[in-house]
Design a protein around this motif. Sequence first.
Motif, PDB file in Angstrom:
ATOM      1  N   VAL A   3       0.863  -1.173   0.000  1.00  0.00           N
ATOM      2  CA  VAL A   3       0.000   0.000   0.000  1.00  0.00           C
ATOM      3  C   VAL A   3       0.904   1.229   0.000  1.00  0.00           C
ATOM      4  O   VAL A   3       1.799   1.340   0.835  1.00  0.00           O
ATOM      5  N   THR A   5       1.158   5.364   0.294  1.00  0.00           N
ATOM      6  CA  THR A   5       0.440   6.561   0.714  1.00  0.00           C
ATOM      7  C   THR A   5       0.845   7.730  -0.179  1.00  0.00           C
ATOM      8  O   THR A   5       1.975   7.803  -0.657  1.00  0.00           O
ATOM      9  N   THR A  22      -4.415   6.630  -0.571  1.00  0.00           N
ATOM     10  CA  THR A  22      -3.587   5.428  -0.613  1.00  0.00           C
ATOM     11  C   THR A  22      -3.808   4.768  -1.968  1.00  0.00           C
ATOM     12  O   THR A  22      -4.879   4.911  -2.578  1.00  0.00           O
ATOM     13  N   TYR A  24      -3.540   1.062  -3.922  1.00  0.00           N
ATOM     14  CA  TYR A  24      -3.438  -0.387  -3.776  1.00  0.00           C
ATOM     15  C   TYR A  24      -4.046  -1.048  -5.006  1.00  0.00           C
ATOM     16  O   TYR A  24      -5.140  -0.665  -5.447  1.00  0.00           O
TER      17      TYR A  24
END
Length: 127
Positions: A3, A5, A22, A24
Amino acid sequence: MIVTTVNTENAPAAIGPYSQATIYNGQAFVSGQLGLSPATGEFIADDVEAQTRQALENLKAILTACGSCLNKVISVDVFLTNMDDFAKVNAIYAEFFSKHKPARAAIEVSALPKGGLVEIKCIAAIS
């Protein structure tokens, strides 16, 4: 699971223990944006139209920092402190999402951080 940021100076800093976004699995999850000025961290104005426009500009800046854009938004959640402002928010929203119309929810809430009138968050695909 990786992940990433994302934070950009082109949008207001987070006002709590969270990231502006974020990333992902090829998607950007953008935190709720208020109508705050990136420069001052204060509301751009006291009316819902100006706050909506600024919230969407903030969202757009974060999406850019994520490597995405408004045309790649999959889903949007709009939080309003007064559902009577729905038409006003829709008019501004339509300026940003004129041809591309992602899935969306509009929810009335009792209050928003810092006394905001509208907050907008989204999920978008990454290029």
